[in-house]
Design a protein around this motif. Structure first.
Motif, PDB file in Angstrom:
ATOM      1  N   MET A   1       0.857  -1.215   0.054  1.00  9.59           N
ATOM      2  CA  MET A   1       0.262   0.254  -0.031  1.00  9.59           C
ATOM      3  C   MET A   1       1.114   1.561  -0.259  1.00  9.59           C
ATOM      4  O   MET A   1       1.640   1.636   0.770  1.00  9.59           O
ATOM      5  N   GLN A   2       0.318   2.023  -0.996  1.00  8.78           N
ATOM      6  CA  GLN A   2       1.598   3.266  -0.753  1.00  8.78           C
ATOM      7  C   GLN A   2       0.991   4.243   0.101  1.00  8.78           C
ATOM      8  O   GLN A   2      -0.024   4.757   0.168  1.00  8.78           O
ATOM      9  N   GLN A   3       1.708   4.852   0.732  1.00 13.05           N
ATOM     10  CA  GLN A   3       1.546   6.011   1.755  1.00 13.05           C
ATOM     11  C   GLN A   3       1.318   7.173   1.051  1.00 13.05           C
ATOM     12  O   GLN A   3       1.604   7.622  -0.028  1.00 13.05           O
ATOM     13  N   THR A   4       0.770   8.179   1.813  1.00 11.88           N
ATOM     14  CA  THR A   4       0.256   9.443   1.005  1.00 11.88           C
ATOM     15  C   THR A   4       0.862  10.920   1.404  1.00 11.88           C
ATOM     16  O   THR A   4       1.192  10.685   3.223  1.00 11.88           O
ATOM     17  N   GLU A   5       1.862  11.272   0.688  1.00 16.64           N
ATOM     18  CA  GLU A   5       3.337  12.179   1.815  1.00 16.64           C
ATOM     19  C   GLU A   5       1.578  13.299   2.183  1.00 16.64           C
ATOM     20  O   GLU A   5       0.337  13.588   1.856  1.00 16.64           O
ATOM     21  N   PHE A   6       2.208  14.229   3.401  1.00 17.51           N
ATOM     22  CA  PHE A   6       1.739  14.895   4.117  1.00 17.51           C
ATOM     23  C   PHE A   6       0.753  15.800   3.800  1.00 17.51           C
ATOM     24  O   PHE A   6       0.257  16.123   3.815  1.00 17.51           O
ATOM     25  N   ARG A   7       1.686  16.825   2.434  1.00 17.77           N
ATOM     26  CA  ARG A   7       1.490  17.596   1.850  1.00 17.77           C
ATOM     27  C   ARG A   7      -0.030  17.936   0.859  1.00 17.77           C
ATOM     28  O   ARG A   7      -1.394  18.396   0.777  1.00 17.77           O
ATOM     29  N   THR A   8       0.014  16.389   0.871  1.00 21.46           N
ATOM     30  CA  THR A   8      -1.053  15.652  -0.209  1.00 21.46           C
ATOM     31  C   THR A   8      -2.972  15.939   0.469  1.00 21.46           C
ATOM     32  O   THR A   8      -3.757  16.161   0.237  1.00 21.46           O
TER      33      THR A   8
END
Length: 107
Positions: free
Chosen positions: A1-8
């Motif tokens: 599972m891919q982690q979403t960036e904080f700024r996104t």
């Protein structure tokens, strides 16, 4: 599972454009499907209104504390401006929500 960036995540928390599809391109059937999808996604717009209202009141309150208790009117400006900008953002969200609920779909 891919982690979403904080700024996104921050962008998705405050701005709702990523929820909707473009209804100006495609065939008539694709535009109608995009309109139906957007009407379904409009249920999230009140959530965004509450977020902007809460953050706006918090910033406005911090500006009031800085101006009243600490007598720092210049520093309080840094909090009053984002608090005041939440009002037109909420107006745009309300217009989009009402428009998606009240307007007929594309022909």
């Amino acid at each position: 599972m891919q982690q979403t960036e904080f700024r996104t995540l921050v962008y998705q928390y405050f701005f709702f454009g990523w929820l909707f599809r473009d209804v100006t391109c495609g065939t008539v059937f694709e535009r109608a499907a995009a309109w139906r999808y957007n009407r379904e996604q409009a249920r999230w717009l009140p959530t965004y209104m509450w977020r902007w209202l809460g953050w706006g009141l918090a910033f406005y309150g911090l500006g009031g504390v800085l101006e009243g208790l600490l007598d720092a009117p210049t520093l309080s400006m840094l909090f009053y401006v984002p608090g005041a900008l939440s009002v037109p953002v909420n107006a745009v969200i309300a217009a989009a929500w009402i428009g998606l609920k009240a307007l007929p779909g594309p022909l």
